[in-house]
Design an enzyme around this catalytic site. Structure first.
Site, PDB file in Angstrom:
ATOM      1  N   SER A 277       0.959  -1.214  -0.024  1.00 12.23           N
ATOM      2  CA  SER A 277      -0.139  -0.187  -0.034  1.00 12.23           C
ATOM      3  C   SER A 277       0.897   1.238  -0.099  1.00 12.23           C
ATOM      4  O   SER A 277       2.033   1.376   0.552  1.00 12.23           O
ATOM      5  CB  SER A 277      -0.819   0.047   1.188  1.00 12.23           C
ATOM      6  OG  SER A 277      -1.577   1.099   1.533  1.00 12.23           O
TER       7      SER A 277
ATOM      8  N   TYR B  49      -1.686   0.364  10.734  1.00 13.76           N
ATOM      9  CA  TYR B  49      -1.657  -0.128   9.371  1.00 13.76           C
ATOM     10  C   TYR B  49      -0.534   0.344   8.683  1.00 13.76           C
ATOM     11  O   TYR B  49       0.024  -0.573   7.683  1.00 13.76           O
ATOM     12  CB  TYR B  49      -3.025   0.602   8.452  1.00 13.76           C
ATOM     13  CG  TYR B  49      -3.260  -0.014   7.115  1.00 13.76           C
ATOM     14  CD1 TYR B  49      -3.378  -1.190   6.636  1.00 13.76           C
ATOM     15  CD2 TYR B  49      -3.248   0.980   6.080  1.00 13.76           C
ATOM     16  CE1 TYR B  49      -3.444  -1.590   5.603  1.00 13.76           C
ATOM     17  CE2 TYR B  49      -3.621   0.368   4.783  1.00 13.76           C
ATOM     18  CZ  TYR B  49      -3.445  -0.814   4.415  1.00 13.76           C
ATOM     19  OH  TYR B  49      -3.748  -1.263   3.013  1.00 13.76           O
TER      20      TYR B  49
END
Length: 258
Positions: free
Chosen positions: A143, A156
């Site tokens: 990501s 995250y």
């Protein structure tokens, strides 16, 4: 540029987290490119339905219920393969958006277990089969969070940074073997479950993530990118490919038409 057809020795592609979103779209894309796709995820009913869909459309797919954080189950799964051509480590996800001061350690642990340890488990278990194919590819779906932090995202970000470092280090360690390591790092992708899962099913919070963004990326956009990278000639390694919607300049700079 035309895509390269997979060789007979490398026609199997394993996709983790294939029950929805990017994983499901990637499975469809690789099947269309000529791979026999093996769909893994915890939700057996979903991957079985997807396998039926792919097979009905002329592709080849099988479903295997698997929790990538269960090392014993992953090792058992790996015994089914002598060689495989592609592993797409897609299983992962985000939980919560609390600041560091109040973040839930259980959420952080679950994110690390899925995004990092899960990727490690499956990669370790299948690396011998990827090498034996003579033309293997490991894909890590990370990501943009793994490349730049933002407020409320530390858990995250830490997990996806771990996935990024895993891919980068593996590439160094196995250079000279017939296995490529590709990292695909998507930015804002609107799927049916990502934000909803992150916010515990709160539809209002999930909708605010994409509010005013005319065209966030779709799962198909990311799957198309993965399929393109995988089908480059064997000597071409796409080390890292970052993709974002045009409206997103960074993790903290998004144009919203409100």
């Amino acid at each position: 540029m035309a895509t390269a057809a997979p060789s007979a020795a490398s026609r199997i592609a394993v996709v983790t987290g294939a029950s929805s979103g990017i994983g499901a779209a990637t499975a469809r894309g690789l099947a269309a490119a000529g791979y026999r796709v093996v769909l893994t995820a915890r939700r057996k009913d979903r991957i079985e339905a997807l396998a039926e869909e792919i097979n009905a459309s002329g592709g080849q797919a099988t479903a295997y219920a698997l929790d990538v954080t269960d090392r014993v189950a992953v090792d058992e799964f790996a015994t089914a393969f002598r060689t495989i051509g592609v592993l797409v480590n897609n299983a992962g996800g985000a939980l919560g958006a609390d600041p560091v001061a109040t973040g839930d350690p259980a959420d952080w642990r679950r994110m690390y277990e899925t995004n990092v340890i899960g990727t490690l488990n499956v990669t370790q278990a299948l690396l011998p089969a990827l090498t034996a194919s003579g033309d293997g590819t490991v894909v890590v779906v990370s990501s943009t969070a793994g490349h730049g932090t933002y407020e409320g995202g530390a858990g995250y970000v830490a997990a996806k940074h771990g996935a990024h470092v895993l891919a980068e280090t593996l590439r160094l360690e196995i250079v000279g073997t017939p296995v490529r390591v590709i990292e695909i790092a998507p930015g804002m992708v609107k799927t049916e479950e990502f934000a909803l899962t992150r916010f515990g099913g709160d539809e209002a919070k999930a909708a605010r993530v994409y509010a005013g963004v005319a065209e966030p990326l779709t799962a198909d956009d990311v799957a198309d990118t993965i399929t393109w990278a995988v089908t480059r000639p064997s000597h071409v390694n796409v080390d890292l490919l970052v993709l974002r919607p045009r409206a997103q300049a960074s993790n903290t700079k998004v144009h919203r038409e409100l």
